[in-house]
Design a protein around this motif. Structure first.
Motif, PDB file in Angstrom:
ATOM      1  N   ARG A 110       0.820  -1.217   0.000  1.00  0.00           N
ATOM      2  CA  ARG A 110       0.000   0.000   0.000  1.00  0.00           C
ATOM      3  C   ARG A 110       0.853   1.265   0.000  1.00  0.00           C
ATOM      4  O   ARG A 110       0.327   2.364  -0.102  1.00  0.00           O
ATOM      5  N   LEU A 111       2.162   1.108   0.119  1.00  0.00           N
ATOM      6  CA  LEU A 111       3.035   2.267   0.250  1.00  0.00           C
ATOM      7  C   LEU A 111       2.998   3.156  -0.988  1.00  0.00           C
ATOM      8  O   LEU A 111       2.994   4.392  -0.891  1.00  0.00           O
ATOM      9  N   SER A 112       2.972   2.534  -2.166  1.00  0.00           N
ATOM     10  CA  SER A 112       2.949   3.343  -3.389  1.00  0.00           C
ATOM     11  C   SER A 112       1.678   4.181  -3.475  1.00  0.00           C
ATOM     12  O   SER A 112       1.702   5.338  -3.946  1.00  0.00           O
ATOM     13  N   ASP A 113       0.543   3.633  -2.993  1.00  0.00           N
ATOM     14  CA  ASP A 113      -0.697   4.409  -2.972  1.00  0.00           C
ATOM     15  C   ASP A 113      -0.563   5.611  -2.030  1.00  0.00           C
ATOM     16  O   ASP A 113      -1.039   6.708  -2.337  1.00  0.00           O
ATOM     17  N   CYS A 114       0.075   5.385  -0.902  1.00  0.00           N
ATOM     18  CA  CYS A 114       0.280   6.485   0.053  1.00  0.00           C
ATOM     19  C   CYS A 114       1.195   7.565  -0.538  1.00  0.00           C
ATOM     20  O   CYS A 114       0.986   8.771  -0.325  1.00  0.00           O
ATOM     21  N   CYS A 115       2.219   7.170  -1.260  1.00  0.00           N
ATOM     22  CA  CYS A 115       3.119   8.135  -1.908  1.00  0.00           C
ATOM     23  C   CYS A 115       2.345   8.987  -2.920  1.00  0.00           C
ATOM     24  O   CYS A 115       2.516  10.212  -2.997  1.00  0.00           O
ATOM     25  N   GLN A 116       1.481   8.327  -3.701  1.00  0.00           N
ATOM     26  CA  GLN A 116       0.668   9.050  -4.678  1.00  0.00           C
ATOM     27  C   GLN A 116      -0.270  10.028  -3.969  1.00  0.00           C
ATOM     28  O   GLN A 116      -0.466  11.161  -4.416  1.00  0.00           O
ATOM     29  N   LEU A 117      -0.820   9.594  -2.855  1.00  0.00           N
ATOM     30  CA  LEU A 117      -1.739  10.453  -2.107  1.00  0.00           C
ATOM     31  C   LEU A 117      -1.025  11.689  -1.567  1.00  0.00           C
ATOM     32  O   LEU A 117      -1.551  12.807  -1.609  1.00  0.00           O
ATOM     33  N   LEU A 118       0.187  11.515  -1.063  1.00  0.00           N
ATOM     34  CA  LEU A 118       0.954  12.650  -0.546  1.00  0.00           C
ATOM     35  C   LEU A 118       1.317  13.631  -1.674  1.00  0.00           C
ATOM     36  O   LEU A 118       1.300  14.854  -1.486  1.00  0.00           O
ATOM     37  N   TYR A 119       1.648  13.098  -2.843  1.00  0.00           N
ATOM     38  CA  TYR A 119       1.956  13.967  -3.982  1.00  0.00           C
ATOM     39  C   TYR A 119       0.729  14.806  -4.372  1.00  0.00           C
ATOM     40  O   TYR A 119       0.826  16.021  -4.593  1.00  0.00           O
ATOM     41  N   PHE A 168      -7.967   9.886  -6.923  1.00  0.00           N
ATOM     42  CA  PHE A 168      -7.568  10.472  -5.640  1.00  0.00           C
ATOM     43  C   PHE A 168      -8.654  10.237  -4.595  1.00  0.00           C
ATOM     44  O   PHE A 168      -8.372   9.810  -3.458  1.00  0.00           O
ATOM     45  N   ALA A 169      -9.925  10.467  -4.969  1.00  0.00           N
ATOM     46  CA  ALA A 169     -11.022  10.290  -4.019  1.00  0.00           C
ATOM     47  C   ALA A 169     -11.175   8.827  -3.619  1.00  0.00           C
ATOM     48  O   ALA A 169     -11.378   8.495  -2.428  1.00  0.00           O
ATOM     49  N   ASN A 170     -11.079   7.939  -4.606  1.00  0.00           N
ATOM     50  CA  ASN A 170     -11.218   6.510  -4.303  1.00  0.00           C
ATOM     51  C   ASN A 170     -10.089   6.015  -3.404  1.00  0.00           C
ATOM     52  O   ASN A 170     -10.300   5.200  -2.490  1.00  0.00           O
ATOM     53  N   LEU A 171      -8.876   6.484  -3.684  1.00  0.00           N
ATOM     54  CA  LEU A 171      -7.732   6.073  -2.882  1.00  0.00           C
ATOM     55  C   LEU A 171      -7.877   6.560  -1.453  1.00  0.00           C
ATOM     56  O   LEU A 171      -7.612   5.817  -0.492  1.00  0.00           O
ATOM     57  N   LEU A 172      -8.305   7.791  -1.273  1.00  0.00           N
ATOM     58  CA  LEU A 172      -8.484   8.331   0.071  1.00  0.00           C
ATOM     59  C   LEU A 172      -9.552   7.547   0.824  1.00  0.00           C
ATOM     60  O   LEU A 172      -9.383   7.201   2.009  1.00  0.00           O
ATOM     61  N   SER A 173     -10.641   7.215   0.130  1.00  0.00           N
ATOM     62  CA  SER A 173     -11.727   6.458   0.778  1.00  0.00           C
ATOM     63  C   SER A 173     -11.243   5.068   1.196  1.00  0.00           C
ATOM     64  O   SER A 173     -11.546   4.583   2.308  1.00  0.00           O
ATOM     65  N   SER A 174     -10.513   4.409   0.296  1.00  0.00           N
ATOM     66  CA  SER A 174     -10.058   3.048   0.604  1.00  0.00           C
ATOM     67  C   SER A 174      -9.094   3.027   1.779  1.00  0.00           C
ATOM     68  O   SER A 174      -9.119   2.111   2.612  1.00  0.00           O
ATOM     69  N   LEU A 175      -8.238   4.043   1.889  1.00  0.00           N
ATOM     70  CA  LEU A 175      -7.300   4.094   3.014  1.00  0.00           C
ATOM     71  C   LEU A 175      -8.029   4.340   4.319  1.00  0.00           C
ATOM     72  O   LEU A 175      -7.652   3.792   5.375  1.00  0.00           O
ATOM     73  N   ILE A 176      -9.078   5.130   4.290  1.00  0.00           N
ATOM     74  CA  ILE A 176      -9.863   5.364   5.505  1.00  0.00           C
ATOM     75  C   ILE A 176     -10.546   4.081   5.948  1.00  0.00           C
ATOM     76  O   ILE A 176     -10.539   3.707   7.140  1.00  0.00           O
TER      77      ILE A 176
END
Length: 640
Positions: free
Chosen positions: A596-605, A622-630
């Motif tokens: 999941r680290l690469s998704d977090c890197c993309q989110l921070l960018y 971006f919205a889907n990634l944020l929702s899935s991490l929550i």
């Protein structure tokens, strides 16, 4: 009367080359037909000037009419316009020499003779014999009646502009010259915009535009009709103002007089911010009355700039929009320049490019800048009000011409982290700098509030380092041009590496080497480099650009203007002391979480992009990634 009047009326031809030149004068020399009125009135003013000079040593030339004036009469029924003066007049020989021979003016010869004999400083306008012939633009026939002082014999000259003229001696009771124009019929075509030069209001309009400041009264009988009583009365009016305000002594002229003139002449009902009344008596003699407006003139920043200063020569308007008199960055200045002697071309409508015009331009630019510097030093509130309206023009002068840098850099003022009440100059910033500080720091943004939320300012704020806030779009171009001031480099807080000390609590590049390499590989298509930050204190990441190339703000401005350009070099800086970065480092070392680290890197960018007021490349992702991490964080029950 002792003189014998010659009754012969011979028909004479112009010189061969004059016939062709006459047609040029009539058909193409002048741009606007109303110029004939200016030329004939200017000639009349010359004649009055000559008489006035001669009267200093021979009062008899005034005869019984010492009241010097110009008079305009109309006869609409017969389409006749008459312009007369009681000036010096001309003899038979002078008419032949000055009217019969085109392009030879008596004014130039008379002035030369008077200066050689008496050293007189004459104020004569006419230098070209062609001005008289502008009458043929509107007249099908021109009759000239003239008589010099102390004689009863006058001269009648008449021509239809066809290459011939008739001349004879006549009896004339009054001294001076009458120019009688038999006007051409008006063209009634719907698309014809010819003016009726027998209309009293048309005449008044053009006299006030071109000859308002002739030194003699220009009078005319006005017909006044009362629609209720149907009575018609005739009253004599003086059409011109006679004495230009710029010829008065500034010490004896009240500000309110200048303000009244400004409002009436330039149609701006706001009071001007500054008034400059200056006179030069060096190699080029001229007087200038300039106004710095309190509000930006209409069209100043929208591609339709206001007119330049008006250029007069001997109080006669020569160029209504003379933008050559001021540099482009001072195009907001309104005013009048009245020169004693200029290299006018034959039609007086354009100017030759020569050293005199450059001298005037340099003088006016210097005076305006001196007044602005004085306002900045002595009337700060007033200057800041001026800056809010017109500061963009001053900034434009810096990046449009590098030679203006030394002239204009001290006029710049900026909002600053130092004060919310008053803007600051570059010199004031430098005076407040700690001794160890080597750069002037600035940042670009849409508003003060937006700038103060930028993560790049965190360490600067903590160390109490002053930052200039540049808020106009043109400021990006300005800072690209103005690289240093007083030996101090101008440094964007969002570019390059800041020369500041930042305690990372022992964190080193080696400690986060693996994480930085992973983030670099993950974001390789988006950023050039991922590195630890000296800027950040409370935010996890921020975007900066390299010292060279385009900045992030420049990229955004060009994108808004739909002008493609190379992208700015993006560098993602991370805060090693932030909990998010520490969590990412742990994820990298945990094989179960690494996916999941690469998704977090993309989110921070994407987060850094949003902070910089950029749109993320894929908002849905971006919205889907944020929702899935929550959801994932909740499912793990807060497990880290």
């Amino acid at each position: 009367m002792s003189e014998t009047v010659a009754m012969a009326r011979p028909t004479m031809e112009f010189q061969a080359e004059v016939k062709q030149l006459l047609q040029i004068v009539i058909n193409s020399l002048y741009t606007h037909k109303e110029i004939f009125l200016r030329e004939l009135i200017a000639n009349a003013s010359d004649a009055l000037d000559k008489l006035r000079v001669l009267a200093l040593t021979d009062a008899a030339v005034l005869e019984d009419s010492p009241d010097l004036r110009i008079f305009i009469e109309t006869d609409p029924a017969n389409r006749i316009l008459k312009i007369s003066d009681n000036g010096i007049g001309m003899s038979y020989e002078e008419v032949l020499e000055n009217i019969g021979t085109i392009a030879k003016s008596g004014s130039a010869t008379f002035m030369q003779q008077a200066v050689n004999q008496d050293g007189a400083n004459l104020d004569l306008i006419g230098r070209f014999g062609v001005g008289f012939y502008s009458a043929f633009m509107v007249a099908e026939k021109v009759t000239l009646l003239t008589r010099p002082p102390k004689t009863g014999i006058g001269v009648k000259w008449e021509s239809s502009g066809d290459g011939t003229y008739e001349i004879e001696e006549i009896e004339k009771k009054t001294r001076g010259t009458e120019v009688i124009l038999h006007l051409k019929p008006l063209d009634g075509a719907p698309d014809n915009h010819d003016e009726d030069f027998l209309n009293q209001y048309t005449i008044q309009k053009h006299v006030q535009k071109h000859c308002n400041f002739i030194a003699y009264p220009i009078r005319m009988n006005f017909v006044n009709e009362d629609p209720e009583s149907e009575q018609v009365t005739i009253s004599e009016r003086t059409l011109n103002s006679i004495q230009p305000i710029w010829t008065k002594n500034p010490k004896e002229t009240e500000r309110e007089q200048y303000v009244t003139f400004y409002r009436q002449h330039f149609h701006d009902w706001n009071e001007p911010a500054e008034i400059l009344h200056t006179k030069s008596e060096g190699t080029v003699e001229f007087t200038a009355l300039l106004f710095i407006p309190s509000q930006a003139p209409y069209g100043l920043y929208t591609g339709d700039p206001p007119k330049g200063p008006q250029l007069y020569c001997k109080h006669v308007l020569v160029v209504d929009d003379c933008r050559e008199l001021l540099p482009d960055y001072l195009r907001f200045v309104r005013g009048i320049v009245d020169a004693s002697d200029l290299p006018l071309n034959i039609s007086r409508e354009t100017l030759q490019h020569d050293a005199q015009m450059q001298v005037i331009k340099n003088h006016l630019e210097k005076k305006v800048l001196e007044r602005l510097k004085s306002m900045l030093a002595e009337e700060r509130v007033k200057y800041e009000a001026f800056w809010n309206e017109l500061g963009k023009s001053i900034k434009g002068g810096l990046f449009m011409d590098y030679r203006n840098t030394e002239k204009l850099q001290d006029l710049l003022i900026f909002e600053s982290s130092h004060s919310t009440e008053q803007k600051t100059t570059l010199q004031e910033y430098v005076d407040r700098m700690p001794e160890q500080q080597n750069a002037i720091y600035y940042t670009v943004g849409d508003s003060r509030a937006a700038i103060e939320r930028l993560p790049q300012l965190e360490v600067l704020r903590e160390q109490n380092v002053e930052v200039l806030y540049v808020l106009d779009k043109v400021d990006e171009f300005l800072t690209q041009h103005l690289r240093e001031y007083a030996g101090k480099k101008l440094q964007s807080v969002s570019r390059g590496d800041l020369d500041l000390k930042n305690d990372r609590e022992g964190s080193t590049d080696d400690q986060y080497k693996e994480l930085l390499e992973f983030m670099q590989e993950t974001l390789k298509d988006k950023v050039k480099e991922v590195r630890l930050s000296k800027r950040l204190k409370s935010s996890p990441v921020c975007l900066v650009s390299s010292d060279s190339g385009y900045s992030l703000n420049m990229e955004r401005l060009m994108a808004e203007a739909n002008q493609p350009m190379l992208r700015a070099t993006r560098i993602l800086e991370v805060n090693p002391n932030h909990g998010v970065i520490k969590a990412l480092d742990k994820m990298l070392k945990n094989a179960d979480r690494r996916e999941r680290l690469s998704d977090c890197c993309q989110l921070l960018y994407d987060q850094a992009m949003l902070v910089e007021n950029y749109r993320v490349e894929d908002p849905v992702k971006f919205a889907n990634l944020l929702s899935s991490l929550i959801i994932e964080a909740y499912a793990r029950g807060g497990d880290k």
